[in-house]
Design an enzyme around this catalytic site. Structure first.
Site, PDB file in Angstrom:
ATOM      1  N   GLU A  10      49.338  41.795  42.070  1.00 29.32           N
ATOM      2  CA  GLU A  10      48.112  42.587  41.972  1.00 29.32           C
ATOM      3  C   GLU A  10      47.265  42.441  43.232  1.00 29.32           C
ATOM      4  O   GLU A  10      46.467  43.314  43.544  1.00 29.32           O
ATOM      5  CB  GLU A  10      47.282  42.125  40.775  1.00 29.32           C
ATOM      6  CG  GLU A  10      47.928  42.430  39.442  1.00 29.32           C
ATOM      7  CD  GLU A  10      47.090  41.951  38.269  1.00 29.32           C
ATOM      8  OE1 GLU A  10      47.247  42.529  37.188  1.00 29.32           O
ATOM      9  OE2 GLU A  10      46.283  41.011  38.433  1.00 29.32           O
ATOM     10  N   HIS A  36      48.774  55.841  40.335  1.00 31.43           N
ATOM     11  CA  HIS A  36      47.482  56.532  40.186  1.00 31.43           C
ATOM     12  C   HIS A  36      47.210  56.934  38.733  1.00 31.43           C
ATOM     13  O   HIS A  36      46.763  58.041  38.454  1.00 31.43           O
ATOM     14  CB  HIS A  36      47.389  57.725  41.139  1.00 31.43           C
ATOM     15  CG  HIS A  36      47.157  57.289  42.547  1.00 31.43           C
ATOM     16  ND1 HIS A  36      48.186  56.886  43.366  1.00 31.43           N
ATOM     17  CD2 HIS A  36      46.018  57.153  43.260  1.00 31.43           C
ATOM     18  CE1 HIS A  36      47.680  56.540  44.542  1.00 31.43           C
ATOM     19  NE2 HIS A  36      46.367  56.677  44.497  1.00 31.43           N
ATOM     20  N   CYS A  67      38.288  40.585  34.494  1.00 28.10           N
ATOM     21  CA  CYS A  67      39.412  41.476  34.198  1.00 28.10           C
ATOM     22  C   CYS A  67      39.170  42.336  32.953  1.00 28.10           C
ATOM     23  O   CYS A  67      39.941  43.248  32.679  1.00 28.10           O
ATOM     24  CB  CYS A  67      40.698  40.680  34.046  1.00 28.10           C
ATOM     25  SG  CYS A  67      41.219  39.903  35.591  1.00 28.10           S
TER      26      CYS A  67
END
Length: 117
Positions: A107, A69, A25
């Site tokens: 996620e 985005h 991550c």
């Protein structure tokens, strides 16, 4: 208690730079996020709703305009973990809709973080 839920989707990148360099991550990566808001009330309003789903469009607009985005490190206050995002979206929703009971952020299809006071 009556409960309603609505999902919102967005895609974004992030990087958890506070983690060790060898942590997956810590690398730049992205997710297709799912945000689910839950509202609850002991009684229904005059229209027979906890709250009209249409009113929740404000959350879609917020997510689309601020997070979709985008690179979350540039736009999200604090670490962009699913847990921190769940709290952030909970606070945003609770300030508008007192019936807000919880917010979940996913996620991946197999992982969820939830904030519920």
């Amino acid at each position: 208690m009556f409960r309603i839920c609505k999902e919102f989707h967005f895609s974004a990148s992030h990087q958890l730079t506070h983690l060790p360099a060898d942590h997956q991550c810590a690398r730049l990566h992205g997710h297709n996020y799912v945000v689910m808001v839950e509202l609850a009330a002991p009684t229904l309003n005059a229209d027979g709703f906890v709250r009209d789903y249409h009113e929740l469009a404000a959350l879609k607009h917020y997510i689309d305009s601020q997070f979709d985005h985008r690179h979350l490190n540039d736009v999200f206050p604090g670490p962009s973990t699913a847990e921190a995002m769940a709290l952030h979206f909970y606070d945003w929703c609770a300030a508008r809709w007192p019936e807000t009971a919880a917010v979940r952020v996913s996620e991946t299809p197999k992982t969820w973080a939830e904030y519920r006071p």
